[in-house]
Motif scaffolding. Structure first.
Motif, PDB file in Angstrom:
ATOM      1  N   PHE A   5      34.591  34.267  34.162  1.00 12.48           N
ATOM      2  CA  PHE A   5      35.034  35.567  33.662  1.00 12.48           C
ATOM      3  C   PHE A   5      36.554  35.644  33.629  1.00 12.48           C
ATOM      4  N   ARG A   6      37.182  35.212  34.705  1.00 15.51           N
ATOM      5  CA  ARG A   6      38.638  35.261  34.765  1.00 15.51           C
ATOM      6  C   ARG A   6      39.271  34.363  33.712  1.00 15.51           C
ATOM      7  N   ALA A   7      38.722  33.167  33.559  1.00  9.47           N
ATOM      8  CA  ALA A   7      39.277  32.238  32.564  1.00  9.47           C
ATOM      9  C   ALA A   7      39.149  32.797  31.152  1.00  9.47           C
ATOM     10  N   SER A   8      38.007  33.416  30.850  1.00 12.81           N
ATOM     11  CA  SER A   8      37.837  33.974  29.507  1.00 12.81           C
ATOM     12  C   SER A   8      38.776  35.149  29.263  1.00 12.81           C
ATOM     13  N   TRP A  19      49.993  42.125  31.571  1.00 10.36           N
ATOM     14  CA  TRP A  19      49.506  42.872  32.724  1.00 10.36           C
ATOM     15  C   TRP A  19      47.999  43.114  32.677  1.00 10.36           C
ATOM     16  N   VAL A  20      47.386  43.050  31.516  1.00 14.20           N
ATOM     17  CA  VAL A  20      45.952  43.329  31.387  1.00 14.20           C
ATOM     18  C   VAL A  20      45.099  42.287  32.112  1.00 14.20           C
ATOM     19  N   PRO A  21      45.281  40.975  31.895  1.00 10.41           N
ATOM     20  CA  PRO A  21      44.429  40.023  32.610  1.00 10.41           C
ATOM     21  C   PRO A  21      44.661  40.018  34.120  1.00 10.41           C
ATOM     22  N   ILE A  22      45.887  40.277  34.521  1.00  8.73           N
ATOM     23  CA  ILE A  22      46.161  40.316  35.969  1.00  8.73           C
ATOM     24  C   ILE A  22      45.447  41.502  36.598  1.00  8.73           C
ATOM     25  N   THR A  23      45.480  42.650  35.946  1.00  9.68           N
ATOM     26  CA  THR A  23      44.797  43.836  36.460  1.00  9.68           C
ATOM     27  C   THR A  23      43.283  43.638  36.492  1.00  9.68           C
ATOM     28  N   ILE A  24      42.738  43.082  35.431  1.00 14.94           N
ATOM     29  CA  ILE A  24      41.286  42.855  35.375  1.00 14.94           C
ATOM     30  C   ILE A  24      40.858  41.850  36.438  1.00 14.94           C
ATOM     31  N   THR A  25      41.654  40.805  36.631  1.00 12.90           N
ATOM     32  CA  THR A  25      41.333  39.798  37.647  1.00 12.90           C
ATOM     33  C   THR A  25      41.350  40.409  39.041  1.00 12.90           C
ATOM     34  N   LEU A  27      40.884  43.596  39.860  1.00 12.23           N
ATOM     35  CA  LEU A  27      39.757  44.518  39.995  1.00 12.23           C
ATOM     36  C   LEU A  27      38.420  43.779  40.083  1.00 12.23           C
ATOM     37  N   ALA A  28      38.294  42.659  39.378  1.00 12.08           N
ATOM     38  CA  ALA A  28      37.044  41.887  39.425  1.00 12.08           C
ATOM     39  C   ALA A  28      36.899  41.150  40.753  1.00 12.08           C
ATOM     40  N   GLY A  29      38.000  40.845  41.396  1.00  8.66           N
ATOM     41  CA  GLY A  29      37.944  40.138  42.673  1.00  8.66           C
ATOM     42  C   GLY A  29      37.670  41.045  43.857  1.00  8.66           C
ATOM     43  N   MET A  30      37.817  42.344  43.673  1.00  7.52           N
ATOM     44  CA  MET A  30      37.609  43.271  44.782  1.00  7.52           C
ATOM     45  C   MET A  30      36.189  43.252  45.350  1.00  7.52           C
TER      46      MET A  30
END
Length: 66
Positions: A5-8, A19-25, A27-30
């Motif tokens: 998911f992170r790679a995609s 800033w979008v992929p860093i924020t999503i990563t 939040l997904a890691g939480m």
């Protein structure tokens, strides 16, 4: 699955809006971090009751008739 998911996400937003992929990563890691934090006490209990038990490694007394 989280790594895929992170790679995609990083491939999708490559070169655009950094800033979008860093924020999503983050939040997904939480959920992964929260799950590991909640299960850590159980892991400590397993180690404690396996290796620190006073009955686990104590030799048993045998009777002569057994």
């Amino acid at each position: 699955m989280m790594d895929a998911f992170r790679a995609s996400v990083f491939l999708l937003y490559k070169g655009k809006l950094e800033w979008v992929p860093i924020t999503i990563t983050c939040l997904a890691g939480m959920p992964v971090i929260l799950f590991a934090k909640m299960q850590f006490h159980r892991l400590l209990d397993i180690f404690y009751y396996t290796y620190r038990s006073k009955y686990h490694f104590k030799p048993k007394k045998r009777s002569l008739y057994y």
